[in-house]
Design a protein around this motif. Sequence first.
Motif, PDB file in Angstrom:
ATOM      1  N   SER A  31       0.822  -1.218   0.000  1.00 19.63           N
ATOM      2  CA  SER A  31       0.000   0.000   0.000  1.00 19.63           C
ATOM      3  C   SER A  31       0.854   1.266   0.000  1.00 19.63           C
ATOM      4  CB  SER A  31      -0.918  -0.013   1.216  1.00 19.63           C
ATOM      5  OG  SER A  31      -0.161  -0.267   2.377  1.00 19.63           O
ATOM      6  N   SER A  97      -8.611  11.055   2.947  1.00 17.67           N
ATOM      7  CA  SER A  97      -7.944   9.749   2.827  1.00 17.67           C
ATOM      8  C   SER A  97      -8.919   8.767   2.186  1.00 17.67           C
ATOM      9  CB  SER A  97      -7.529   9.215   4.198  1.00 17.67           C
ATOM     10  OG  SER A  97      -8.638   8.620   4.834  1.00 17.67           O
ATOM     11  N   GLY A  98      -8.460   7.530   1.992  1.00 14.04           N
ATOM     12  CA  GLY A  98      -9.314   6.498   1.414  1.00 14.04           C
ATOM     13  C   GLY A  98     -10.480   6.162   2.330  1.00 14.04           C
ATOM     14  N   HIS A 126     -11.246  -4.520   2.645  1.00 13.14           N
ATOM     15  CA  HIS A 126     -10.760  -3.467   3.547  1.00 13.14           C
ATOM     16  C   HIS A 126     -11.739  -3.244   4.696  1.00 13.14           C
ATOM     17  CE1 HIS A 126      -9.562   0.701   4.813  1.00 13.14           C
ATOM     18  NE2 HIS A 126      -8.389   0.099   4.711  1.00 13.14           N
ATOM     19  N   ALA A 180     -10.180  -4.294  -3.065  1.00  9.10           N
ATOM     20  CA  ALA A 180      -9.571  -4.997  -1.934  1.00  9.10           C
ATOM     21  C   ALA A 180      -8.232  -4.391  -1.535  1.00  9.10           C
ATOM     22  CB  ALA A 180      -9.351  -6.458  -2.335  1.00  9.10           C
ATOM     23  N   ALA A 208      -8.423   1.627  -4.424  1.00 10.77           N
ATOM     24  CA  ALA A 208      -7.281   2.246  -3.727  1.00 10.77           C
ATOM     25  C   ALA A 208      -5.950   1.606  -4.123  1.00 10.77           C
ATOM     26  CB  ALA A 208      -7.486   2.143  -2.218  1.00 10.77           C
ATOM     27  N   THR A 232      -7.626   5.775  -2.998  1.00  7.38           N
ATOM     28  CA  THR A 232      -6.597   6.586  -2.349  1.00  7.38           C
ATOM     29  C   THR A 232      -5.701   7.093  -3.474  1.00  7.38           C
ATOM     30  OG1 THR A 232      -5.183   4.660  -2.069  1.00  7.38           O
ATOM     31  CG2 THR A 232      -6.547   5.252  -0.195  1.00  7.38           C
ATOM     32  N   LYS A 235      -1.079   4.999  -3.318  1.00  9.09           N
ATOM     33  CA  LYS A 235      -0.580   3.625  -3.483  1.00  9.09           C
ATOM     34  C   LYS A 235      -0.002   3.521  -4.903  1.00  9.09           C
ATOM     35  CE  LYS A 235      -3.575   1.768   0.090  1.00  9.09           C
ATOM     36  NZ  LYS A 235      -4.567   2.780   0.460  1.00  9.09           N
TER      37      LYS A 235
HETATM   38  N1  PLP Z   1      -9.470   1.192   0.681  1.00  7.90           N
HETATM   39  C1  PLP Z   1      -8.556   0.233   0.482  1.00  7.90           C
HETATM   40  C2  PLP Z   1      -8.861  -0.875  -0.484  1.00  7.90           C
HETATM   41  C3  PLP Z   1      -7.338   0.264   1.171  1.00  7.90           C
HETATM   42  O1  PLP Z   1      -6.449  -0.705   0.985  1.00  7.90           O
HETATM   43  C4  PLP Z   1      -7.093   1.335   2.076  1.00  7.90           C
HETATM   44  C5  PLP Z   1      -5.836   1.442   2.832  1.00  7.90           C
HETATM   45  O2  PLP Z   1      -4.962   0.666   2.832  1.00  7.90           O
HETATM   46  C6  PLP Z   1      -8.093   2.292   2.264  1.00  7.90           C
HETATM   47  C7  PLP Z   1      -9.262   2.196   1.542  1.00  7.90           C
HETATM   48  C8  PLP Z   1      -7.942   3.383   3.293  1.00  7.90           C
HETATM   49  O3  PLP Z   1      -7.087   4.380   2.933  1.00  7.90           O
HETATM   50  P1  PLP Z   1      -6.527   5.431   3.999  1.00  7.90           P
HETATM   51  O4  PLP Z   1      -5.521   4.722   4.799  1.00  7.90           O
HETATM   52  O5  PLP Z   1      -5.973   6.522   3.132  1.00  7.90           O
HETATM   53  O6  PLP Z   1      -7.676   5.905   4.823  1.00  7.90           O
END
Ligand code: PLP
Length: 433
Positions: A31, A97-98, A126, A180, A208, A232, A235
């Motif tokens: 990631s 963020s994600g 996730h 995922a 992401a 995100t 990555k």
């Molecule tokens: N979605 C997926 C598939 C992820 O792998 C991640 C983080 O690893 C996220 C969302 C969350 O991202 P963030 O850490 O920027 O909140």
Amino acid sequence: YQPLSEIDPEIKNIIDKETWRQFTGLELIASENLTSQAAMEANGSILTNKYSEGLPNARYYGGNEYIDELETLCRKRALQAFNLDPAKWGVNVQPYSGSTANFAALTALIQPNDRLMGLGLPDGGHLTHGYYTAKKKMTASSIYFQSLPYAITPETNLIDYAGLASQAKIFKPRLIICGASAYPRDWDYAELKKTATKEGAWLMADIAHTSGLIAAQELNNPFEYCDVVTTTTHKTLRGPRAGLIFFRKDLENAADLEKRVNDAVFPACQGGPHNNTIAAVATALLQVAQPEFKAYAKQVISNARTLAEALVAHGYRLQTGGSDNHLVLWDLRPIGLTGSKVEKVCDLMGITINKNAVSGDASAQVPGGIRLGTSALTSRDMRNEDIKIVADFLHRAVQLSLLLQKEAGSKLLKDFVRVATTPEEGKQGYLQV
Ligand code: PLP
């Protein structure tokens, strides 16, 4: 102007140590990536000083003429990077963020207590896709919504699309999430769309992990089938830490999707956007649209395949036997090791990886595998031949872990592995195993 080293030498020193760690170690966390100096310059800019709640040309504060220009440009570049027609797709570039992007997307698409389905965390999904345990609802996506995970098939470890379809027939989700954090294969979005349409559910892809590879058109295209796509930016996309939400603008039955997404980001889930980050995302997206990035994405995938093949040649078992994307899931159970043990030994060798659940793990607390990714090493221009050497290092780490487990116990690890933990030790040589 007074530099950080004068104002706060303590923080400067921590940054210097982390810089040294990132540039001397081997970064294999799937990631993570190394964003460009240009993106970091934008991220560290004066834009951090400005408040700009709202959207371009509709702000709650004055003085936003340049911020409007910035956000409009970032949106344009986001659509361009993924080859999207602005008449059919829009994007919100404000998520911090994600995780916040995902929660905002859920807020836009469904109501509290509505049902959703995402890939289960132990199978690679996730946390934000509805994760909960028998004891606890762990994330906002399971606290505020009712969630049912779908799974991978135990035999192949590929997504069980037929199982998902029959679960959805009974559970009747309002939303199906695909994407995922630890799935080494590509997704069949067309199949998922069939199920979503049949059950009257939204289809959302969280890309992401793979967004850089999708932007480079090296993987299947979720935009052909999904209503909303989140990602995100840090990555495989190789930007700063942030999130994006793409939404369809051409849906007859949801013409208001744009407003729903924008309102969900602000004011529902966030306050003022981080304009310095948006600038850095825009710079990264400009880079994504260049031919060099396509070559980079191709090499990321090729490197992951080489890594997988080299580990299989050493006799190890990988989940699904290989990789279609940037990551490899290594099942350590056949050789009797846990992911945490190997993670620890790798840390001492200057190789950064993470323990990860593999299919059929008895406990998520003691994962039986590790996850490896090639995005960061490829950013350092490592090619297939370099990756074969990295695979040999990993083989040695695993053999060492086995030896320590058998002979000595982990308290003796430091005597077996002499590895630099400071720049000074680094000058004397490191990674002596
Ligand atoms: N979605 C997926 C598939 C992820 O792998 C991640 C983080 O690893 C996220 C969302 C969350 O991202 P963030 O850490 O920027 O909140």
